[in-house]
Scaffold this active site. Structure first.
Site, short mmCIF file in Angstrom:
data_model
loop_
_atom_site.label_atom_id
_atom_site.label_comp_id
_atom_site.label_asym_id
_atom_site.label_seq_id
_atom_site.Cartn_x
_atom_site.Cartn_y
_atom_site.Cartn_z
N LYS A 43 0.79 -1.22 0.00
CA LYS A 43 0.00 0.00 0.00
C LYS A 43 0.83 1.28 0.00
O LYS A 43 0.28 2.37 -0.17
CB LYS A 43 -0.97 0.00 1.18
N1 PMP Z 1 -2.89 -7.43 1.54
C1 PMP Z 1 -2.89 -6.58 2.56
C2 PMP Z 1 -2.24 -7.01 3.85
C3 PMP Z 1 -3.48 -5.31 2.44
O1 PMP Z 1 -3.46 -4.45 3.49
C4 PMP Z 1 -4.10 -4.96 1.22
C5 PMP Z 1 -4.74 -3.61 1.08
N2 PMP Z 1 -6.03 -3.52 1.61
C6 PMP Z 1 -4.12 -5.90 0.18
C7 PMP Z 1 -3.48 -7.12 0.37
C8 PMP Z 1 -4.85 -5.64 -1.12
O2 PMP Z 1 -4.40 -4.57 -1.87
P1 PMP Z 1 -5.36 -3.68 -2.77
O3 PMP Z 1 -6.05 -2.69 -1.87
O4 PMP Z 1 -4.46 -3.02 -3.75
O5 PMP Z 1 -6.38 -4.56 -3.44
#
Ligand code: PMP
Length: 362
Positions: free
Chosen positions: A65
């Protein structure tokens, strides 16, 4: 003596190759991105494929992120809605808040985070240690005006020189991955990439990386979605666009979704397939990645690797499949490595006998 011989033999069997760049970078923001693409040895061998993992946990804020956080802040600056000394506001309980807190310190902004009051004290403390102002608010559904997202939006609207970064629907999030993560993976594989798969929270990573790879490969690289239990996207992709009622839950954090966000948007129609991964497989992979690769990763990462393995098995030997290492296990360790917690979730028996030794907490 015997141990030393064994260790030397093991080291000799695995030559270590590393390349270093000599270039210095500018601060936190300069250190973001250009993460390694790691070939996972055990699962690659087991599937006869190349399973590659983009190590986003090596970003300076520790997660995938960081890129999205920088993306939404740069976008707000470019649109002229965030000026020097301004305030960045977001509703988040996780990595987006951590990324934003870092980026705000690095660029001189005040960072205000709204989160449900059910979140752990550790998360609140960490954000405060990173200089963010944290508002825990009642944990109510999205439909309710007191929901943390609506409160974040309203707070920003009431201030001069402030922006609500709106991670779910602000496409500057997916664009950051489209401009950086996707092209990096393409370059690191020399364009020899058969498939990419990852789970989604906002959908920014999947859609941004996916779009970049589809464009560069002329559609040849398949892009698949991975879902934890309780998320509706898997059924949306596999049952022709119907959003099923959410049922069940998952121990994974930061992933799973009940709607098509703007960040996922129309890219959902370009997906080649979706995989649903039960928590039992996720937790076993988390412990196995530690044991076999020395990687200490969170549950969303383990889910991604299970999905990459299943996709490799589906495509057959000789293929190259990439996924994302989202973050480390540090933020979740009091649960994921606790025998009592695993037992309470019915997951203790999902961990193979020889890996149980890593569950060191009571
Ligand atoms: N894994 C973790 C630990 C996250 O914090 C996030 C973000 N919410 C994601 C995966 C998924 O990423 P995205 O928001 O880009 O779909």
């Amino acid at each position: 003596m015997v141990l030393a011989v064994v260790l030397r033999a093991r080291a000799a069997a695995r030559p270590v190759t590393r390349s270093f760049t000599s270039r210095a970078v500018d601060g936190f923001v300069g250190a973001l991105g250009n993460t390694p693409l790691i070939r996972l040895e055990k699962v690659s061998k087991a599937t006869g494929c190349n399973i590659l993992a983009k190590s986003e946990l090596q970003n300076p804020g520790g997660s995938v992120k960081d890129r999205a956080a920088l993306g939404v802040v740069l976008d707000a600056e470019q649109r002229g809605v965030l000026k020097p000394g301004g305030t960045v506001v977001e509703g988040t309980a996780g990595n987006t808040g951590i990324g934003l807190a870092h980026v705000c310190r690095a660029r001189g902004y005040r960072c205000v985070i709204f989160m449900p009051n059910t979140q752990s004290q550790e998360k609140i403390d960490l954000l405060r240690m990173l200089g963010a102002e944290v508002h825990p608010v009642p944990a109510v559904a999205y439909e309710h005006p007191q929901n943390y997202n609506h409160q974040a939006k309203a707070f920003a609207a009431g201030l001069e020189n402030a922006v609500w970064t709106d991670q779910f629907d602000n496409t500057a999030n997916a664009d950051a991955h489209y401009r950086t993560t996707g092209p990096e993976i393409w370059a690191q594989t020399g364009g020899a990439l058969d498939a990419f798969v990852c789970a989604t929270g906002t959908g920014g990573t999947l859609a941004g990386v996916g779009r970049a790879l589809k464009e560069r490969s002329g559609g040849r690289t398949q892009v698949w979605l991975a879902d934890p239990p309780g998320s509706v996207l898997h059924s949306y992709v596999t049952s022709g666009g119907k959003l099923k009622e959410r049922s069940g839950g998952s121990i994974t954090e930061g992933i799973g979704q009940g709607r098509i966000t703007n960040n996922l948007g129309t890219f959902v129609e370009q997906l080649d397939g979706a995989l649903n991964i039960p928590d039992e497989k996720t937790i076993a992979m988390m412990y196995d990645l530690l044991d076999s690769e020395g990687l200490y990763v969170g549950a969303s990462t383990a889910l991604n690797v299970v999905a990459a393995v299943e996709l490799a098995q589906h495509l057959g030997p000789g293929k190259t499949v990439a996924t994302i290492l989202c973050d480390g296990a540090y933020r979740y360790q009091s649960r994921l490595f606790s025998k009592a917690w695993l037992q309470s979730k019915g997951l203790r028996d999902a961990i193979p006998e020889h890996l149980q030794k890593y569950a060191v907490l009571d």
